[in-house]
Design an enzyme around this catalytic site. Structure first.
Site, PDB file in Angstrom:
ATOM      1  N   ARG A 113       0.852  -1.193   0.000  1.00 56.13           N
ATOM      2  CA  ARG A 113       0.000   0.000   0.000  1.00 56.13           C
ATOM      3  C   ARG A 113       0.886   1.241   0.000  1.00 56.13           C
ATOM      4  O   ARG A 113       1.031   1.912   1.011  1.00 56.13           O
ATOM      5  CB  ARG A 113      -0.920  -0.033   1.199  1.00 56.13           C
ATOM      6  CG  ARG A 113      -1.990  -1.072   1.025  1.00 56.13           C
ATOM      7  CD  ARG A 113      -2.665  -1.332   2.315  1.00 56.13           C
ATOM      8  NE  ARG A 113      -3.829  -2.161   2.101  1.00 56.13           N
ATOM      9  CZ  ARG A 113      -4.649  -2.516   3.059  1.00 56.13           C
ATOM     10  NH1 ARG A 113      -4.459  -2.104   4.289  1.00 56.13           N
ATOM     11  NH2 ARG A 113      -5.678  -3.271   2.801  1.00 56.13           N
ATOM     12  N   GLN A 153      -0.686   2.352  -6.142  1.00 55.31           N
ATOM     13  CA  GLN A 153      -2.144   2.489  -6.029  1.00 55.31           C
ATOM     14  C   GLN A 153      -2.872   2.032  -7.290  1.00 55.31           C
ATOM     15  O   GLN A 153      -3.897   1.367  -7.224  1.00 55.31           O
ATOM     16  CB  GLN A 153      -2.509   3.948  -5.740  1.00 55.31           C
ATOM     17  CG  GLN A 153      -2.799   4.166  -4.278  1.00 55.31           C
ATOM     18  CD  GLN A 153      -2.990   5.632  -3.913  1.00 55.31           C
ATOM     19  OE1 GLN A 153      -2.882   6.511  -4.757  1.00 55.31           O
ATOM     20  NE2 GLN A 153      -3.257   5.878  -2.666  1.00 55.31           N
ATOM     21  N   ASP A 179      -3.337  -1.820  -7.586  1.00 54.94           N
ATOM     22  CA  ASP A 179      -3.859  -2.524  -6.417  1.00 54.94           C
ATOM     23  C   ASP A 179      -5.280  -3.060  -6.640  1.00 54.94           C
ATOM     24  O   ASP A 179      -6.248  -2.308  -6.609  1.00 54.94           O
ATOM     25  CB  ASP A 179      -3.827  -1.556  -5.223  1.00 54.94           C
ATOM     26  CG  ASP A 179      -4.242  -2.233  -3.938  1.00 54.94           C
ATOM     27  OD1 ASP A 179      -4.269  -3.478  -3.916  1.00 54.94           O
ATOM     28  OD2 ASP A 179      -4.554  -1.535  -2.974  1.00 54.94           O
ATOM     29  N   SER A 209      -7.906  -2.609  -3.726  1.00 58.82           N
ATOM     30  CA  SER A 209      -8.581  -1.306  -3.672  1.00 58.82           C
ATOM     31  C   SER A 209      -9.653  -1.208  -4.745  1.00 58.82           C
ATOM     32  O   SER A 209     -10.776  -0.792  -4.464  1.00 58.82           O
ATOM     33  CB  SER A 209      -7.594  -0.162  -3.905  1.00 58.82           C
ATOM     34  OG  SER A 209      -6.721  -0.061  -2.840  1.00 58.82           O
ATOM     35  N   TYR A 252      -3.186  -1.432   7.552  1.00 54.28           N
ATOM     36  CA  TYR A 252      -3.868  -2.650   8.008  1.00 54.28           C
ATOM     37  C   TYR A 252      -4.165  -2.611   9.504  1.00 54.28           C
ATOM     38  O   TYR A 252      -3.373  -2.098  10.294  1.00 54.28           O
ATOM     39  CB  TYR A 252      -2.998  -3.882   7.736  1.00 54.28           C
ATOM     40  CG  TYR A 252      -2.911  -4.270   6.291  1.00 54.28           C
ATOM     41  CD1 TYR A 252      -4.041  -4.679   5.595  1.00 54.28           C
ATOM     42  CD2 TYR A 252      -1.710  -4.241   5.605  1.00 54.28           C
ATOM     43  CE1 TYR A 252      -3.966  -5.054   4.270  1.00 54.28           C
ATOM     44  CE2 TYR A 252      -1.620  -4.614   4.275  1.00 54.28           C
ATOM     45  CZ  TYR A 252      -2.755  -5.021   3.612  1.00 54.28           C
ATOM     46  OH  TYR A 252      -2.680  -5.385   2.303  1.00 54.28           O
TER      47      TYR A 252
HETATM   48  P1  NAD Z   1      -9.021  -3.824   4.928  1.00 55.69           P
HETATM   49  O1  NAD Z   1      -9.806  -4.402   3.814  1.00 55.69           O
HETATM   50  O2  NAD Z   1      -7.775  -4.514   5.350  1.00 55.69           O
HETATM   51  O3  NAD Z   1      -9.979  -3.693   6.216  1.00 55.69           O
HETATM   52  C1  NAD Z   1     -11.191  -2.982   6.158  1.00 55.69           C
HETATM   53  C2  NAD Z   1     -11.315  -2.058   7.363  1.00 55.69           C
HETATM   54  O4  NAD Z   1     -11.706  -2.807   8.510  1.00 55.69           O
HETATM   55  C3  NAD Z   1     -10.029  -1.320   7.736  1.00 55.69           C
HETATM   56  O5  NAD Z   1     -10.269   0.071   7.739  1.00 55.69           O
HETATM   57  C4  NAD Z   1      -9.715  -1.838   9.140  1.00 55.69           C
HETATM   58  O6  NAD Z   1      -9.083  -0.873   9.961  1.00 55.69           O
HETATM   59  C5  NAD Z   1     -11.115  -2.190   9.637  1.00 55.69           C
HETATM   60  N1  NAD Z   1     -11.150  -3.085  10.795  1.00 55.69           N
HETATM   61  C6  NAD Z   1     -10.369  -4.172  11.062  1.00 55.69           C
HETATM   62  N2  NAD Z   1     -10.719  -4.728  12.245  1.00 55.69           N
HETATM   63  C7  NAD Z   1     -11.747  -3.988  12.734  1.00 55.69           C
HETATM   64  C8  NAD Z   1     -12.545  -4.071  13.919  1.00 55.69           C
HETATM   65  N3  NAD Z   1     -12.338  -5.014  14.829  1.00 55.69           N
HETATM   66  N4  NAD Z   1     -13.514  -3.136  14.106  1.00 55.69           N
HETATM   67  C9  NAD Z   1     -13.734  -2.161  13.186  1.00 55.69           C
HETATM   68  N5  NAD Z   1     -13.012  -2.042  12.044  1.00 55.69           N
HETATM   69  C10 NAD Z   1     -12.028  -2.932  11.824  1.00 55.69           C
HETATM   70  O7  NAD Z   1      -8.657  -2.294   4.619  1.00 55.69           O
HETATM   71  P2  NAD Z   1      -8.498  -1.557   3.205  1.00 55.69           P
HETATM   72  O8  NAD Z   1      -9.815  -1.269   2.636  1.00 55.69           O
HETATM   73  O9  NAD Z   1      -7.592  -2.334   2.339  1.00 55.69           O
HETATM   74  O10 NAD Z   1      -7.833  -0.150   3.577  1.00 55.69           O
HETATM   75  C11 NAD Z   1      -7.145   0.152   4.760  1.00 55.69           C
HETATM   76  C12 NAD Z   1      -6.303   1.433   4.556  1.00 55.69           C
HETATM   77  O11 NAD Z   1      -5.247   1.243   3.614  1.00 55.69           O
HETATM   78  C13 NAD Z   1      -7.109   2.617   4.067  1.00 55.69           C
HETATM   79  O12 NAD Z   1      -6.684   3.754   4.773  1.00 55.69           O
HETATM   80  C14 NAD Z   1      -6.716   2.731   2.616  1.00 55.69           C
HETATM   81  O13 NAD Z   1      -6.828   4.041   2.102  1.00 55.69           O
HETATM   82  C15 NAD Z   1      -5.279   2.277   2.655  1.00 55.69           C
HETATM   83  N6  NAD Z   1      -4.870   1.731   1.336  1.00 55.69           N
HETATM   84  C16 NAD Z   1      -3.823   2.349   0.683  1.00 55.69           C
HETATM   85  C17 NAD Z   1      -3.406   1.851  -0.561  1.00 55.69           C
HETATM   86  C18 NAD Z   1      -2.249   2.502  -1.306  1.00 55.69           C
HETATM   87  O14 NAD Z   1      -1.771   3.533  -0.888  1.00 55.69           O
HETATM   88  N7  NAD Z   1      -1.767   1.894  -2.389  1.00 55.69           N
HETATM   89  C19 NAD Z   1      -4.045   0.730  -1.109  1.00 55.69           C
HETATM   90  C20 NAD Z   1      -5.085   0.117  -0.396  1.00 55.69           C
HETATM   91  C21 NAD Z   1      -5.486   0.630   0.835  1.00 55.69           C
END
Ligand code: NAD
Length: 360
Positions: free
Chosen positions: A106, A111, A114, A117, A214
């Site tokens: 990430r 981006q 990915d 995403s 994460y």
């Molecule tokens: P994910 O699919 O791993 O998880 C989904 C969400 O569930 C996350 O926000 C996590 O904090 C939340 N979660 C986990 N356990 C929980 C609990 N017990 N109670 C409540 N919530 C809980 O996450 P994601 O969608 O892949 O994204 C996470 C972060 O990573 C975001 O900020 C996103 O913008 C970032 N991201 C960045 C890039 C990049 O820069 N290339 C790519 C993908 C994601």
């Protein structure tokens, strides 16, 4: 579908020969002819992998389908590496270079590569649309001559990519939206979308974005505080969308049967984590379950319910990834360390990924 006529043209412009399995694009409305017009050859599975240097797919194929690829061929796909360790070991034994698209780091420059995403974004949207369709009432407040229809209350649990899109979609449809996460950085994101942030206040969650964005498994103390908060909040909600995931682990259980019983009959819960074990007690993939008058739903593959967009974005992720590293002389991608080491599962007969320690 891991390629579209658009990305086939682009790969060919890079100098690659491209072969597509006959019928592979049917579910996403891309015909064999459209791929042929883009310059691809069409054949059965055996013919398209014969002599391939690179195989791209959505899900990693079983080894039997890859007979005839060149030694050392790259296979870029979703491997589900924590669950399918036997498949990873089999790729290693076969001397293939397995590239796990779900391990894309990430980082900003990755981006556009990915798939988690791009697919989560569609899934967050579809979850709200599917829940709205099942819900027996409207989302927006409507003041009519016959009386007022109240706005639906929608609660999003887990505010990553899917959760943010679920909030935005709920807002567009006119619902009153609230959301929660364990990562403190999401508070501002929730509020910037015009939704209410509902957070555990007395026990510390995960500071900022967490490690690489994460979440990790939370302490028992946090879980208890979160359960109390959810119990208070959930009884007033009409729609709940859960998206919480922890890499390499079963999804955290966020809603119990007792909490479901406290909700109003007619409410709808959509569990986007259903395939990873589910955030909601009793959710079953691709089934609509009724508990205490509440409908619980979740698809095994939510992006597949928006097949054309899911394919178009997945295919662009594949192209953006492979083209960024394309080496003209080698006629194939040469990955750098940062991304290569993160996503490479196997090479030279070995399992080589740190995250899969002990997998071979
Ligand atoms: P994910 O699919 O791993 O998880 C989904 C969400 O569930 C996350 O926000 C996590 O904090 C939340 N979660 C986990 N356990 C929980 C609990 N017990 N109670 C409540 N919530 C809980 O996450 P994601 O969608 O892949 O994204 C996470 C972060 O990573 C975001 O900020 C996103 O913008 C970032 N991201 C960045 C890039 C990049 O820069 N290339 C790519 C993908 C994601």
């Amino acid at each position: 579908m891991a390629a579209t006529p658009e990305t086939v043209r682009k790969f060919i412009a890079l100098g690659a020969d491209f072969a597509v399995e006959s019928g592979a694009g049917d579910s996403a409305a891309f015909s064999d002819d459209a791929f042929r017009e883009a310059g691809a050859s069409i054949g059965d599975a055996e013919a398209v992998v014969k002599d391939a240097d690179i195989v791209i797919a959505i899900r990693a194929p079983e080894l039997a389908r890859l007979e005839g690829t060149r030694p050392g061929a790259m296979v870029a796909a979703l491997f589900d590496p924590f669950q399918r360790r036997e498949l990873v070991a089999a790729y290693a034994s076969a001397g293939l270079e397995a590239l796990s698209m779900e391990f894309m780091p990430r980082i900003t420059r990755a981006q556009s590569m990915d798939v988690l995403s791009s697919q989560s974004n569609l899934a967050g949207y579809k979850a709200v649309i599917a829940a709205a369709d099942t819900f027996g009432r409207a989302f927006p407040m409507m003041m009519t001559a016959a009386g007022t229809v109240q706005a639906a209350r929608l609660f999003v649990m887990g505010v990553g990519v899917a959760g943010l899109q679920a909030i935005a979609t709920g807002r567009r449809l006119g619902a009153q939206v609230s959301a929660t996460d364990v990562r403190s950085a999401t508070r501002e994101q929730i509020e910037s979308l015009g939704a209410k942030a509902v957070f555990v206040e007395d026990v510390a969650g995960i500071e900022g974005e967490g490690s690489g964005g994460y979440a990790t498994e939370m302490s028992d103390e946090y879980k208890a505080a979160q359960a109390k908060l959810v119990s208070e909040h959930i009884a007033k909600q009409d729609i709940v969308i859960t998206t919480a995931l922890i890499p390499g682990r079963a999804a955290p259980r966020l809603i119990t049967d007792q909490q479901i019983a406290s909700m109003k009959p007619g409410s709808v819960i959509f569990d986007l984590a259903v395939v990873q074990g589910g955030n909601v007690e009793g959710s079953i993939a691709d089934e609509v379950v009724e508990r205490h008058g509440v409908t619980i739903m979740g698809f095994a593959n939510t992006p597949a319910h928006l097949a054309a967009d899911a394919s178009a974005l997945f295919a662009r992720n594949h192209f953006n990834f492979l083209s960024a590293f394309w080496d003209e002389e080698a006629g194939r991608p040469v990955l750098d360390e940062e991304i290569g080491d993160a996503i490479r599962l196997t090479r030279g007969g070995e399992v080589v990924n740190d995250r899969l320690e002990g997998a071979a």
